[in-house]
Scaffold this motif. Structure first.
Motif, PDB file in Angstrom:
ATOM      1  N   ALA A  10      -3.320   6.747   0.050  1.00 11.08           N
ATOM      2  CA  ALA A  10      -3.539   5.325  -0.223  1.00 11.08           C
ATOM      3  C   ALA A  10      -4.309   5.103  -1.525  1.00 11.08           C
ATOM      4  O   ALA A  10      -4.196   4.053  -2.137  1.00 11.08           O
ATOM      5  N   ALA A  11      -5.100   6.082  -1.944  1.00 15.70           N
ATOM      6  CA  ALA A  11      -5.893   5.986  -3.175  1.00 15.70           C
ATOM      7  C   ALA A  11      -6.687   4.678  -3.225  1.00 15.70           C
ATOM      8  O   ALA A  11      -6.620   3.930  -4.192  1.00 15.70           O
ATOM      9  N   LEU A  12      -7.435   4.403  -2.161  1.00 14.90           N
ATOM     10  CA  LEU A  12      -8.196   3.162  -2.061  1.00 14.90           C
ATOM     11  C   LEU A  12      -9.568   3.288  -2.699  1.00 14.90           C
ATOM     12  O   LEU A  12     -10.191   4.332  -2.647  1.00 14.90           O
ATOM     13  N   ASP A  13     -10.040   2.177  -3.235  1.00 11.78           N
ATOM     14  CA  ASP A  13     -11.440   2.070  -3.613  1.00 11.78           C
ATOM     15  C   ASP A  13     -12.225   1.432  -2.469  1.00 11.78           C
ATOM     16  O   ASP A  13     -13.420   1.674  -2.328  1.00 11.78           O
ATOM     17  N   LEU A  14     -11.533   0.612  -1.676  1.00 13.70           N
ATOM     18  CA  LEU A  14     -12.194  -0.087  -0.578  1.00 13.70           C
ATOM     19  C   LEU A  14     -11.168  -0.474   0.472  1.00 13.70           C
ATOM     20  O   LEU A  14     -10.057  -0.873   0.143  1.00 13.70           O
ATOM     21  N   TRP A  15     -11.564  -0.356   1.747  1.00 14.61           N
ATOM     22  CA  TRP A  15     -10.780  -0.910   2.844  1.00 14.61           C
ATOM     23  C   TRP A  15     -11.592  -2.078   3.377  1.00 14.61           C
ATOM     24  O   TRP A  15     -12.596  -1.898   4.069  1.00 14.61           O
ATOM     25  N   ALA A  16     -11.203  -3.287   3.023  1.00 13.30           N
ATOM     26  CA  ALA A  16     -11.929  -4.501   3.394  1.00 13.30           C
ATOM     27  C   ALA A  16     -11.321  -5.098   4.665  1.00 13.30           C
ATOM     28  O   ALA A  16     -10.705  -6.159   4.647  1.00 13.30           O
ATOM     29  N   LYS A  17     -11.509  -4.406   5.787  1.00  4.15           N
ATOM     30  CA  LYS A  17     -10.947  -4.840   7.078  1.00  4.15           C
ATOM     31  C   LYS A  17     -11.366  -6.256   7.424  1.00  4.15           C
ATOM     32  O   LYS A  17     -10.577  -7.048   7.941  1.00  4.15           O
TER      33      LYS A  17
ATOM     34  N   TYR B  89      -9.021  -1.700  -9.431  1.00  2.00           N
ATOM     35  CA  TYR B  89      -9.756  -1.537  -8.182  1.00  2.00           C
ATOM     36  C   TYR B  89      -8.817  -1.856  -7.026  1.00  2.00           C
ATOM     37  O   TYR B  89      -8.356  -2.982  -6.883  1.00  2.00           O
ATOM     38  N   ARG B  90      -8.509  -0.857  -6.197  1.00  2.00           N
ATOM     39  CA  ARG B  90      -7.510  -0.985  -5.123  1.00  2.00           C
ATOM     40  C   ARG B  90      -8.194  -1.248  -3.787  1.00  2.00           C
ATOM     41  O   ARG B  90      -8.999  -0.443  -3.333  1.00  2.00           O
ATOM     42  N   VAL B  91      -7.830  -2.391  -3.169  1.00  2.00           N
ATOM     43  CA  VAL B  91      -8.468  -2.824  -1.931  1.00  2.00           C
ATOM     44  C   VAL B  91      -7.419  -3.109  -0.865  1.00  2.00           C
ATOM     45  O   VAL B  91      -6.573  -3.993  -1.037  1.00  2.00           O
ATOM     46  N   LEU B  92      -7.489  -2.380   0.241  1.00  2.00           N
ATOM     47  CA  LEU B  92      -6.629  -2.670   1.385  1.00  2.00           C
ATOM     48  C   LEU B  92      -7.238  -3.849   2.136  1.00  2.00           C
ATOM     49  O   LEU B  92      -8.421  -3.812   2.504  1.00  2.00           O
TER      50      LEU B  92
ATOM     51  N   VAL C 230       0.827  -1.205   0.000  1.00  2.00           N
ATOM     52  CA  VAL C 230       0.000   0.000   0.000  1.00  2.00           C
ATOM     53  C   VAL C 230       0.867   1.264   0.000  1.00  2.00           C
ATOM     54  O   VAL C 230       0.427   2.323  -0.415  1.00  2.00           O
ATOM     55  N   TYR C 231       2.136   1.119   0.415  1.00  2.00           N
ATOM     56  CA  TYR C 231       3.045   2.263   0.440  1.00  2.00           C
ATOM     57  C   TYR C 231       3.594   2.594  -0.955  1.00  2.00           C
ATOM     58  O   TYR C 231       4.144   3.665  -1.158  1.00  2.00           O
ATOM     59  N   ASP C 232       3.493   1.660  -1.899  1.00  2.00           N
ATOM     60  CA  ASP C 232       3.950   1.920  -3.264  1.00  2.00           C
ATOM     61  C   ASP C 232       2.959   2.855  -3.948  1.00  2.00           C
ATOM     62  O   ASP C 232       1.755   2.792  -3.684  1.00  2.00           O
ATOM     63  N   PRO C 233       3.452   3.713  -4.862  1.00  4.64           N
ATOM     64  CA  PRO C 233       2.554   4.662  -5.500  1.00  4.64           C
ATOM     65  C   PRO C 233       1.466   3.969  -6.311  1.00  4.64           C
ATOM     66  O   PRO C 233       1.721   2.938  -6.953  1.00  4.64           O
ATOM     67  N   PRO C 234       0.241   4.510  -6.274  1.00  4.14           N
ATOM     68  CA  PRO C 234      -0.827   3.936  -7.086  1.00  4.14           C
ATOM     69  C   PRO C 234      -0.511   4.086  -8.576  1.00  4.14           C
ATOM     70  O   PRO C 234       0.173   5.029  -8.976  1.00  4.14           O
ATOM     71  N   ALA C 235      -1.017   3.147  -9.368  1.00  2.00           N
ATOM     72  CA  ALA C 235      -0.815   3.189 -10.813  1.00  2.00           C
ATOM     73  C   ALA C 235      -2.133   2.847 -11.502  1.00  2.00           C
ATOM     74  O   ALA C 235      -2.933   2.087 -10.950  1.00  2.00           O
TER      75      ALA C 235
ATOM     76  N   GLY D 270       0.191  -3.830   4.065  1.00  2.00           N
ATOM     77  CA  GLY D 270       1.173  -2.950   4.670  1.00  2.00           C
ATOM     78  C   GLY D 270       2.462  -3.627   5.098  1.00  2.00           C
ATOM     79  O   GLY D 270       3.442  -2.956   5.395  1.00  2.00           O
ATOM     80  N   ALA D 271       2.500  -4.948   5.140  1.00  2.00           N
ATOM     81  CA  ALA D 271       3.667  -5.683   5.644  1.00  2.00           C
ATOM     82  C   ALA D 271       4.914  -5.423   4.804  1.00  2.00           C
ATOM     83  O   ALA D 271       4.826  -5.152   3.612  1.00  2.00           O
ATOM     84  N   ARG D 272       6.076  -5.536   5.448  1.00  2.00           N
ATOM     85  CA  ARG D 272       7.349  -5.375   4.721  1.00  2.00           C
ATOM     86  C   ARG D 272       7.654  -6.588   3.850  1.00  2.00           C
ATOM     87  O   ARG D 272       8.232  -6.467   2.783  1.00  2.00           O
TER      88      ARG D 272
END
Length: 122
Positions: free
Chosen positions: A35-42, A18-21, A8-13, A96-98
């Motif tokens: 973060a430029a998210l479309d959805l945060w699917a916790k 469809y970007r989902v955390l 998620v730290y990498d720049p959006p492209a 988000g993990a390394r």
């Protein structure tokens, strides 16, 4: 069908689609706007207990994948819409993990791909 994983730290492209955390916790030091998210699917992320047990230890990877699949099996409503979206569109699962090889987004991608392969095109 098109699924990808990305930090998620990498720049959006544009190719991300469809970007989902897929983490239960918000990534440290990241502004929501960046973060430029479309959805945060916790709800699709692994439980706190499973995250703590795994601790990003590569030696526990297979056990983590198996236990996480069990958690996902119990809550299909948390991930089926992502699978259906991936049938027709590019979906990028953000984490988000390394460790880019041993994380819940990688495990989730394999799980969703297996589901889609078993359930064919709709």
């Amino acid at each position: 069908m098109s699924l990808a994983v990305k930090r998620v730290y990498d720049p959006p492209a544009p190719k991300d689609g469809y970007r989902v955390l897929v983490d239960r916790l918000w990534p440290r030091g990241l502004k929501k706007a960046d973060a430029a998210l479309d959805l945060w699917a916790k709800e699709v992320g692994p439980s706190r207990e499973l995250r703590e047990w795994f601790g990003h230890e590569p030696t526990r990877w297979e056990g983590f994948r198996h236990r996480y699949a069990g958690e996902l099996d119990a809550v299909p409503e948390s991930w089926q819409s992502l699978a259906e979206k991936a049938r027709r569109h590019q979906v990028t699962l953000l984490f988000g993990a390394r460790d880019e090889e041993h994380n819940n987004a990688v495990a989730l991608k394999a799980y969703l791909e297996s589901y889609l392969a078993a359930h064919g095109p709709h």
